[in-house]
Write a protein that holds these residues in place. Structure first.
Motif, mmCIF file in Angstrom:
data_model
loop_
_atom_site.group_PDB
_atom_site.id
_atom_site.type_symbol
_atom_site.label_atom_id
_atom_site.label_comp_id
_atom_site.label_asym_id
_atom_site.label_seq_id
_atom_site.Cartn_x
_atom_site.Cartn_y
_atom_site.Cartn_z
ATOM 1 N N ALA A 200 51.870 43.061 31.248
ATOM 2 C CA ALA A 200 50.681 43.672 31.843
ATOM 3 C C ALA A 200 49.465 42.841 31.469
ATOM 4 N N GLY A 201 48.438 42.966 32.288
ATOM 5 C CA GLY A 201 47.217 42.222 32.006
ATOM 6 C C GLY A 201 46.038 42.856 32.709
ATOM 7 N N ARG A 202 44.911 42.218 32.581
ATOM 8 C CA ARG A 202 43.676 42.704 33.186
ATOM 9 C C ARG A 202 43.277 41.785 34.335
ATOM 10 N N LEU A 203 42.732 42.374 35.359
ATOM 11 C CA LEU A 203 42.102 41.590 36.427
ATOM 12 C C LEU A 203 40.600 41.705 36.211
ATOM 13 N N GLU A 204 40.034 40.624 35.701
ATOM 14 C CA GLU A 204 38.608 40.621 35.372
ATOM 15 C C GLU A 204 37.921 39.627 36.292
ATOM 16 N N GLY A 205 37.147 40.156 37.223
ATOM 17 C CA GLY A 205 36.565 39.278 38.227
ATOM 18 C C GLY A 205 37.654 38.731 39.124
ATOM 19 N N ASN A 206 37.795 37.430 39.137
ATOM 20 C CA ASN A 206 38.865 36.830 39.944
ATOM 21 C C ASN A 206 39.965 36.218 39.081
ATOM 22 N N ARG A 207 39.991 36.589 37.813
ATOM 23 C CA ARG A 207 40.948 35.985 36.893
ATOM 24 C C ARG A 207 41.959 37.021 36.392
ATOM 25 N N SER A 208 43.240 36.614 36.395
ATOM 26 C CA SER A 208 44.307 37.446 35.846
ATOM 27 C C SER A 208 44.557 37.015 34.415
ATOM 28 N N SER A 209 44.425 37.959 33.477
ATOM 29 C CA SER A 209 44.694 37.613 32.081
ATOM 30 C C SER A 209 46.180 37.365 31.848
ATOM 31 N N ALA A 210 47.044 37.850 32.745
ATOM 32 C CA ALA A 210 48.480 37.632 32.597
ATOM 33 C C ALA A 210 48.856 36.181 32.822
ATOM 34 N N SER A 211 48.196 35.537 33.789
ATOM 35 C CA SER A 211 48.489 34.123 34.075
ATOM 36 C C SER A 211 47.458 33.195 33.469
ATOM 37 N N GLY A 212 46.264 33.738 33.198
ATOM 38 C CA GLY A 212 45.200 32.916 32.633
ATOM 39 C C GLY A 212 44.496 32.044 33.651
ATOM 40 N N THR A 213 44.766 32.287 34.920
ATOM 41 C CA THR A 213 44.168 31.453 35.962
ATOM 42 C C THR A 213 43.464 32.331 36.995
ATOM 43 N N PRO A 214 42.473 31.792 37.700
ATOM 44 C CA PRO A 214 41.797 32.567 38.753
ATOM 45 C C PRO A 214 42.700 32.730 39.975
ATOM 46 N N LEU A 215 42.543 33.849 40.675
ATOM 47 C CA LEU A 215 43.308 34.103 41.882
ATOM 48 C C LEU A 215 42.502 33.661 43.101
ATOM 49 N N SER A 216 43.217 33.455 44.193
ATOM 50 C CA SER A 216 42.557 33.024 45.423
ATOM 51 C C SER A 216 41.725 34.166 45.992
ATOM 52 N N PRO A 217 40.718 33.859 46.787
ATOM 53 C CA PRO A 217 39.916 34.921 47.409
ATOM 54 C C PRO A 217 40.763 35.896 48.211
ATOM 55 N N ALA A 218 41.796 35.387 48.888
ATOM 56 C CA ALA A 218 42.657 36.266 49.686
ATOM 57 C C ALA A 218 43.407 37.247 48.784
ATOM 58 N N GLU A 219 43.913 36.773 47.659
ATOM 59 C CA GLU A 219 44.610 37.648 46.723
ATOM 60 C C GLU A 219 43.668 38.685 46.134
ATOM 61 N N ILE A 220 42.466 38.260 45.807
ATOM 62 C CA ILE A 220 41.486 39.192 45.248
ATOM 63 C C ILE A 220 41.169 40.285 46.261
ATOM 64 N N GLU A 221 40.991 39.885 47.517
ATOM 65 C CA GLU A 221 40.687 40.863 48.558
ATOM 66 C C GLU A 221 41.837 41.855 48.726
ATOM 67 N N ARG A 222 43.075 41.377 48.671
ATOM 68 C CA ARG A 222 44.233 42.251 48.822
ATOM 69 C C ARG A 222 44.312 43.244 47.662
ATOM 70 N N LEU A 223 44.091 42.744 46.444
ATOM 71 C CA LEU A 223 44.181 43.607 45.274
ATOM 72 C C LEU A 223 43.060 44.644 45.243
ATOM 73 N N ARG A 224 41.874 44.230 45.648
ATOM 74 C CA ARG A 224 40.752 45.157 45.657
ATOM 75 C C ARG A 224 40.939 46.261 46.693
ATOM 76 N N ALA A 225 41.750 45.979 47.699
ATOM 77 C CA ALA A 225 41.968 46.958 48.761
ATOM 78 C C ALA A 225 42.967 48.041 48.371
ATOM 79 N N LEU A 226 43.659 47.864 47.261
ATOM 80 C CA LEU A 226 44.639 48.861 46.826
ATOM 81 C C LEU A 226 43.932 50.144 46.392
ATOM 82 N N PRO A 227 44.626 51.289 46.468
ATOM 83 C CA PRO A 227 44.027 52.540 45.995
ATOM 84 C C PRO A 227 43.592 52.412 44.534
ATOM 85 N N GLU A 228 42.606 53.198 44.172
ATOM 86 C CA GLU A 228 42.022 53.081 42.836
ATOM 87 C C GLU A 228 43.049 53.314 41.732
ATOM 88 N N ASP A 229 44.003 54.223 41.969
ATOM 89 C CA ASP A 229 44.967 54.539 40.936
ATOM 90 C C ASP A 229 46.213 53.651 40.987
#
Length: 244
Positions: A200-229
């Motif tokens: 498990a990890g945190r998504l902080e801004g555009n960076r995944s703490s699980a991988s340690g690397t920033p995600l693409s804008p498309a991935e960020i948009e997809r993840l942000r679109a998920l339900p809050e819970d």
């Protein structure tokens, strides 16, 4: 794979679980380092080497002592022989030829005695040197063994400290896991086992703490679109992501 959902408290418990597992892994690694401590291993090796050196030095000392004793006895026997010859010579008596023979013998014994005394002196010096080497090796061995004992005591103390810390972490981990649904724990454990300890990890801004690397804008948009819970997944590692 179905999307998992979690309350805010459960999402925090998941992050706590990962943090605690990371600490537990570090504690285990620290214990392994203690078990294979290079300084202690070197001290043991040095002590074993010095034990062999000491055995060899003591053997050499015994041989040198025997040589010195034999040389001293030989010199003493020659001196006694010379003294007897001198006494006979001083006492007089006997024919001229016999006196000449005793004088020749006395001279020969004087030269022989000088050689034997020199040999005895050198043998005693060699024995002293051998004894000195034994003492030096004994002192080095004692110092190395003392260092090894001190290191062992430190490692034991450190091991006890880490073990106690590990027990505390394990208790806190059990508490964190108890606050999570079984399916979330199962998914977390499955991902963690194949992902080097990261489940498990945190998504902080555009960076995944699980991988340690920033995600693409498309991935960020997809993840942000998920339900809050909803628990997101890191696209690179598959770890559960808590959006913060």
């Amino acid at each position: 794979m179905s999307t998992l959902t979690a309350t805010a408290a459960q999402r925090q418990a998941l992050l706590d679980l990962q943090d605690l597992d990371t600490e537990i892994d570090r504690a285990k690694a620290a214990l392994n380092r203690l078990r294979t401590d290079e300084e202690f291993a070197q001290a043991k090796k040095d002590a074993a080497d010095l034990a062999e050196q000491l055995a060899a030095a003591e053997g050499a000392r015994r041989e040198a002592d025997r040589d010195a004793a034999e040389a001293s006895e030989k010199a003493a026997a020659t001196r006694a022989h010379r003294d007897r010859t001198r006494n006979r010579l001083h006492a007089g008596g006997g024919s001229h030829k016999e006196l000449e023979a005793m004088m020749h013998e006395a001279q020969t014994l004087e030269g022989l005695l000088a050689e034997h005394d020199q040999a005895a002196l050198e043998a005693m010096q060699a024995a002293d040197a051998a004894a000195g080497k034994v003492t030096a090796v004994q002192e080095r061995k004692a110092a190395v063994e003392a260092s090894g004992r001190a290191r062992a005591a430190h490692l034991k103390q450190e091991g006890q400290r880490i073990t106690e810390h590990g027990r505390s972490l394990a208790a806190r981990r059990a508490e964190a896991a108890a606050g999570l649904p079984a399916e979330i724990v199962a998914r977390y454990e499955k991902v963690r086992s194949r992902n080097g300890g990261i489940g498990a990890g945190r998504l902080e801004g555009n960076r995944s703490s699980a991988s340690g690397t920033p995600l693409s804008p498309a991935e960020i948009e997809r993840l942000r679109a998920l339900p809050e819970d909803a628990l997101a997944e890191c696209p690179e590692t598959g770890a559960l992501l808590v959006r913060v």
